[in-house]
Motif scaffolding. Sequence first.
Motif, PDB file in Angstrom:
ATOM      1  N   GLN A 547       0.845  -1.187   0.000  1.00 10.43           N
ATOM      2  CA  GLN A 547       0.000   0.000   0.000  1.00 10.43           C
ATOM      3  C   GLN A 547       0.886   1.245   0.000  1.00 10.43           C
ATOM      4  O   GLN A 547       2.079   1.172   0.292  1.00 10.43           O
ATOM      5  CB  GLN A 547      -0.918  -0.019   1.234  1.00 10.43           C
ATOM      6  N   PRO A 548       0.342   2.396  -0.338  1.00 13.53           N
ATOM      7  CA  PRO A 548       1.151   3.620  -0.373  1.00 13.53           C
ATOM      8  C   PRO A 548       1.866   3.869   0.962  1.00 13.53           C
ATOM      9  O   PRO A 548       1.243   3.801   2.033  1.00 13.53           O
ATOM     10  CB  PRO A 548       0.120   4.719  -0.663  1.00 13.53           C
ATOM     11  N   ASP A 549       3.156   4.101   0.900  1.00 11.85           N
ATOM     12  CA  ASP A 549       3.993   4.418   2.072  1.00 11.85           C
ATOM     13  C   ASP A 549       4.058   3.288   3.092  1.00 11.85           C
ATOM     14  O   ASP A 549       4.467   3.507   4.245  1.00 11.85           O
ATOM     15  CB  ASP A 549       3.497   5.694   2.775  1.00 11.85           C
ATOM     16  N   GLU A 550       3.662   2.080   2.708  1.00 10.25           N
ATOM     17  CA  GLU A 550       3.709   0.955   3.640  1.00 10.25           C
ATOM     18  C   GLU A 550       5.133   0.423   3.751  1.00 10.25           C
ATOM     19  O   GLU A 550       5.811   0.199   2.748  1.00 10.25           O
ATOM     20  CB  GLU A 550       2.777  -0.157   3.167  1.00 10.25           C
ATOM     21  N   HIS A 551       5.595   0.215   4.981  1.00 13.46           N
ATOM     22  CA  HIS A 551       6.932  -0.325   5.200  1.00 13.46           C
ATOM     23  C   HIS A 551       6.918  -1.851   5.121  1.00 13.46           C
ATOM     24  O   HIS A 551       5.884  -2.502   5.304  1.00 13.46           O
ATOM     25  CB  HIS A 551       7.465   0.127   6.563  1.00 13.46           C
ATOM     26  N   PHE A 552       8.104  -2.405   4.872  1.00 20.59           N
ATOM     27  CA  PHE A 552       8.235  -3.843   4.655  1.00 20.59           C
ATOM     28  C   PHE A 552       7.763  -4.649   5.870  1.00 20.59           C
ATOM     29  O   PHE A 552       7.072  -5.659   5.720  1.00 20.59           O
ATOM     30  CB  PHE A 552       9.701  -4.167   4.338  1.00 20.59           C
ATOM     31  N   GLY A 553       8.115  -4.205   7.065  1.00 15.14           N
ATOM     32  CA  GLY A 553       7.702  -4.932   8.262  1.00 15.14           C
ATOM     33  C   GLY A 553       6.195  -4.924   8.446  1.00 15.14           C
ATOM     34  O   GLY A 553       5.600  -5.933   8.848  1.00 15.14           O
ATOM     35  N   ASP A 554       5.568  -3.787   8.150  1.00 17.82           N
ATOM     36  CA  ASP A 554       4.111  -3.697   8.250  1.00 17.82           C
ATOM     37  C   ASP A 554       3.450  -4.633   7.246  1.00 17.82           C
ATOM     38  O   ASP A 554       2.454  -5.300   7.553  1.00 17.82           O
ATOM     39  CB  ASP A 554       3.646  -2.256   7.992  1.00 17.82           C
ATOM     40  N   PHE A 555       4.012  -4.669   6.034  1.00 17.61           N
ATOM     41  CA  PHE A 555       3.447  -5.536   4.999  1.00 17.61           C
ATOM     42  C   PHE A 555       3.562  -7.011   5.401  1.00 17.61           C
ATOM     43  O   PHE A 555       2.625  -7.794   5.172  1.00 17.61           O
ATOM     44  CB  PHE A 555       4.158  -5.302   3.670  1.00 17.61           C
ATOM     45  N   ALA A 556       4.689  -7.411   5.977  1.00 19.56           N
ATOM     46  CA  ALA A 556       4.882  -8.815   6.342  1.00 19.56           C
ATOM     47  C   ALA A 556       3.789  -9.285   7.300  1.00 19.56           C
ATOM     48  O   ALA A 556       3.343 -10.441   7.237  1.00 19.56           O
ATOM     49  CB  ALA A 556       6.258  -9.010   6.976  1.00 19.56           C
ATOM     50  N   ILE A 557       3.309  -8.388   8.151  1.00 17.96           N
ATOM     51  CA  ILE A 557       2.226  -8.732   9.072  1.00 17.96           C
ATOM     52  C   ILE A 557       0.885  -8.693   8.348  1.00 17.96           C
ATOM     53  O   ILE A 557       0.074  -9.625   8.441  1.00 17.96           O
ATOM     54  CB  ILE A 557       2.237  -7.774  10.278  1.00 17.96           C
ATOM     55  N   ARG A 558       0.634  -7.619   7.595  1.00 16.37           N
ATOM     56  CA  ARG A 558      -0.652  -7.496   6.905  1.00 16.37           C
ATOM     57  C   ARG A 558      -0.870  -8.641   5.930  1.00 16.37           C
ATOM     58  O   ARG A 558      -1.993  -9.156   5.780  1.00 16.37           O
ATOM     59  CB  ARG A 558      -0.725  -6.154   6.173  1.00 16.37           C
ATOM     60  N   ALA A 559       0.206  -9.082   5.262  1.00 19.37           N
ATOM     61  CA  ALA A 559       0.083 -10.146   4.267  1.00 19.37           C
ATOM     62  C   ALA A 559       0.045 -11.534   4.891  1.00 19.37           C
ATOM     63  O   ALA A 559      -0.113 -12.533   4.181  1.00 19.37           O
ATOM     64  CB  ALA A 559       1.232 -10.055   3.270  1.00 19.37           C
ATOM     65  N   GLY A 560       0.206 -11.602   6.219  1.00 20.45           N
ATOM     66  CA  GLY A 560       0.049 -12.872   6.910  1.00 20.45           C
ATOM     67  C   GLY A 560       1.292 -13.744   6.982  1.00 20.45           C
ATOM     68  O   GLY A 560       1.206 -14.917   7.366  1.00 20.45           O
ATOM     69  N   TYR A 561       2.452 -13.195   6.679  1.00 21.26           N
ATOM     70  CA  TYR A 561       3.672 -14.014   6.779  1.00 21.26           C
ATOM     71  C   TYR A 561       4.030 -14.303   8.237  1.00 21.26           C
ATOM     72  O   TYR A 561       4.500 -15.398   8.559  1.00 21.26           O
ATOM     73  CB  TYR A 561       4.844 -13.322   6.072  1.00 21.26           C
ATOM     74  N   VAL A 562       3.822 -13.330   9.096  1.00 21.96           N
ATOM     75  CA  VAL A 562       4.025 -13.520  10.531  1.00 21.96           C
ATOM     76  C   VAL A 562       2.925 -12.774  11.267  1.00 21.96           C
ATOM     77  O   VAL A 562       2.409 -11.756  10.784  1.00 21.96           O
ATOM     78  CB  VAL A 562       5.404 -12.997  10.999  1.00 21.96           C
ATOM     79  N   PRO A 563       2.533 -13.247  12.447  1.00 22.76           N
ATOM     80  CA  PRO A 563       1.558 -12.499  13.237  1.00 22.76           C
ATOM     81  C   PRO A 563       2.230 -11.342  13.969  1.00 22.76           C
ATOM     82  O   PRO A 563       3.446 -11.361  14.200  1.00 22.76           O
ATOM     83  CB  PRO A 563       1.039 -13.546  14.232  1.00 22.76           C
ATOM     84  N   GLU A 564       1.458 -10.355  14.314  1.00 21.90           N
ATOM     85  CA  GLU A 564       1.984  -9.245  15.109  1.00 21.90           C
ATOM     86  C   GLU A 564       2.218  -9.707  16.543  1.00 21.90           C
ATOM     87  O   GLU A 564       1.355 -10.365  17.134  1.00 21.90           O
ATOM     88  CB  GLU A 564       1.022  -8.065  15.096  1.00 21.90           C
ATOM     89  N   VAL A 565       3.369  -9.373  17.096  1.00 20.07           N
ATOM     90  CA  VAL A 565       3.676  -9.715  18.484  1.00 20.07           C
ATOM     91  C   VAL A 565       3.207  -8.562  19.367  1.00 20.07           C
ATOM     92  O   VAL A 565       3.742  -7.458  19.296  1.00 20.07           O
ATOM     93  CB  VAL A 565       5.191  -9.959  18.682  1.00 20.07           C
ATOM     94  N   LYS A 566       2.218  -8.827  20.192  1.00 22.14           N
ATOM     95  CA  LYS A 566       1.645  -7.778  21.028  1.00 22.14           C
ATOM     96  C   LYS A 566       2.498  -7.486  22.255  1.00 22.14           C
ATOM     97  O   LYS A 566       2.600  -6.348  22.701  1.00 22.14           O
ATOM     98  CB  LYS A 566       0.230  -8.177  21.471  1.00 22.14           C
ATOM     99  N   GLU A 567       3.091  -8.536  22.831  1.00 23.95           N
ATOM    100  CA  GLU A 567       3.938  -8.387  24.010  1.00 23.95           C
ATOM    101  C   GLU A 567       5.095  -9.362  23.923  1.00 23.95           C
ATOM    102  O   GLU A 567       4.988 -10.423  23.301  1.00 23.95           O
ATOM    103  CB  GLU A 567       3.154  -8.679  25.299  1.00 23.95           C
ATOM    104  N   GLY A 568       6.193  -8.995  24.586  1.00 23.24           N
ATOM    105  CA  GLY A 568       7.354  -9.860  24.569  1.00 23.24           C
ATOM    106  C   GLY A 568       7.076 -11.254  25.099  1.00 23.24           C
ATOM    107  O   GLY A 568       7.656 -12.244  24.630  1.00 23.24           O
ATOM    108  N   ARG A 569       6.176 -11.351  26.060  1.00 20.62           N
ATOM    109  CA  ARG A 569       5.854 -12.660  26.655  1.00 20.62           C
ATOM    110  C   ARG A 569       5.306 -13.645  25.623  1.00 20.62           C
ATOM    111  O   ARG A 569       5.347 -14.857  25.831  1.00 20.62           O
ATOM    112  CB  ARG A 569       4.846 -12.480  27.794  1.00 20.62           C
ATOM    113  N   PHE A 570       4.794 -13.118  24.524  1.00 16.50           N
ATOM    114  CA  PHE A 570       4.207 -13.974  23.487  1.00 16.50           C
ATOM    115  C   PHE A 570       5.144 -14.128  22.284  1.00 16.50           C
ATOM    116  O   PHE A 570       4.748 -14.681  21.256  1.00 16.50           O
ATOM    117  CB  PHE A 570       2.870 -13.400  23.031  1.00 16.50           C
ATOM    118  N   PHE A 571       6.367 -13.638  22.402  1.00 16.74           N
ATOM    119  CA  PHE A 571       7.314 -13.670  21.293  1.00 16.74           C
ATOM    120  C   PHE A 571       7.597 -15.100  20.840  1.00 16.74           C
ATOM    121  O   PHE A 571       7.754 -15.368  19.653  1.00 16.74           O
ATOM    122  CB  PHE A 571       8.621 -12.994  21.727  1.00 16.74           C
ATOM    123  N   ASN A 572       7.677 -16.023  21.776  1.00 18.56           N
ATOM    124  CA  ASN A 572       8.036 -17.402  21.451  1.00 18.56           C
ATOM    125  C   ASN A 572       6.832 -18.308  21.155  1.00 18.56           C
ATOM    126  O   ASN A 572       7.019 -19.491  20.889  1.00 18.56           O
ATOM    127  CB  ASN A 572       8.839 -18.016  22.605  1.00 18.56           C
TER     128      ASN A 572
END
Length: 573
Positions: A547-572
């Motif tokens: 999308q316009p001005d979308e960064h690579f990290g944002d796209f990786a989440i929006r496109a479903g490659y990885v889920p967004e990590v809400k808190e460090g406790r859920f990182f693993n």
Amino acid sequence: MTAHTIEIDRSRDLSQPLEKLGPDETMKAESDQLRGTIAKGLEVDLTAAVPGDDIKLMKFHGIYQQDDRDIRDERRRQKLEPAYRFMARVRLPGGVLSSSQWLKLDELAQAYANNTLRLTTRQTFQFHYVHKKNLRALMQGLRDVLLDTRAACGDDARGVMCSVNPQLSALHAHVYALAKQASDHAIPKTGAYNEIWYGEERKPVKGPEEPLYGRTYMPRKFKIGFAVPPVNDIDVFSQDLGFIAISENGVLKGFNVAIGGGMGRTDQAPQTYPRLATVIGFIDADKVIATCDATMEVQRDYGDRLNRARARFKYTVDDKGVDWIKAEIEQRLGFKFKPAQPYEFTSNGDLIGWARGEDGREHCTLFIENGRVIGRLMDGLRELAKIHKGTFRVTPNQSLTISDIDPQDRPAIEKLIEEYRLDALNAGSGLRVNSMACVALPTCGLAMAESERYLPTLIGKIEAILAEHGLTKEPITIRMTGCPNGCARPYIAEIALTGRAPGKYNLYLGGGFAGQRLNKMILENVGEEAILGQLGTVIAHFARERQPDEHFGDFAIRAGYVPEVKEGRFFND
């Protein structure tokens, strides 16, 4: 070693009962305030190493014992001890130094450190390959230009970081002054450093030698940083204690306070994880030192002193809860935090190239790949330091700003930059100029894979993929470490790789371009072919559907490659 029971000095409540300590805590308590037997060990000629616990105690003095791992096996076959050498890290608050200090660092590197300097991810310098017999000369040389290595390592307040934004001259100067004050205030007060490295006599002291740290210092390292929005170059959310400058019309109003950040983790140990700091409120600028003291006291008193893997402040914050920690800090401060003020970060990179500050002074930031200063680059910077009348600033991304240049002096600076090609990498791809790597092999004892020596090659192969899709100039953060400890702050990069074994890495995607979000592992323990294959797929998809001005990290989440990590406790998870 087994755990011992030793009394901890508590300035808050000296009546607290005896407490069970892990081996490292016992070592600190019995070290005579970091003296140990370091002085004697330096005199032993039969080995290039230092004995026993002194290896750990020397970290508090800014020194790590290492060996050249490239030749470790060969020396073992020859029945020789490892090629022990030492790394010494300079304490340099905010990364600011003068031309005379640069020239002294250069001189010491030529004399004692294999003709190389390394800019670190915490805005300072490391000397590598230093022989034991030369350590005192190195320390005394640093003293000649008012530098030292105190608390650059160890369980204490490490070097304090500060944003580098040449365009905000007055504001940066104010924040930097506070960062330096915090650094000078928070370092250990023991006389051990002067006695061991400068040969001074031990002086009697009234009361405890370490009023803040006591006999056992901090449970683990404690990192402090000052960020100046909109640039989050210090990655303020990776700090144990972060101060986010809040200004109005260029004048500092105060700071939002963030607590509990940290990058380190251990593979296959889900109880360890990176964590982003939590903003807990606002303070006036004159409350910075008091806030440092109160926050460090809370971690000193409640951090885990039995399990070092869980001893960082981030775990104390999660175990006790943010509200509980905040209240405990407020109790020690004697006042409550004000509500956090609005702010915005737009990137965590450096402003590469020339910039003019609001005061009219000129600044030039040179991209120095992975911070390694050697050969032509070292020669050119030496010549530049001989004529530069301003300061140098090491950036949090391992680059260097030639700062405070009078406009009439710019042509002479530009001439040297051109002659020595000091800006040869400034026009690199958007990926390369936003890259960062730890030292790793051959000197770091913790490294399981290459980092500094390999990342430039890997980036070249990723750049070929980016070029296919017209993304050569797209700014994307990429960071690599040789182990999971996180010295290059990998877990907030849009692309990150952490070493698992020779040639094998974990691949992470989805960090925030402004350092505001953790990433997530997408591939585990894989080699270059798999890494390039996965990145090729995501990059191609990014080129087609961003999308316009979308960064690579944002796209990786929006496109479903990885889920967004809400808190460090859920990182693993």
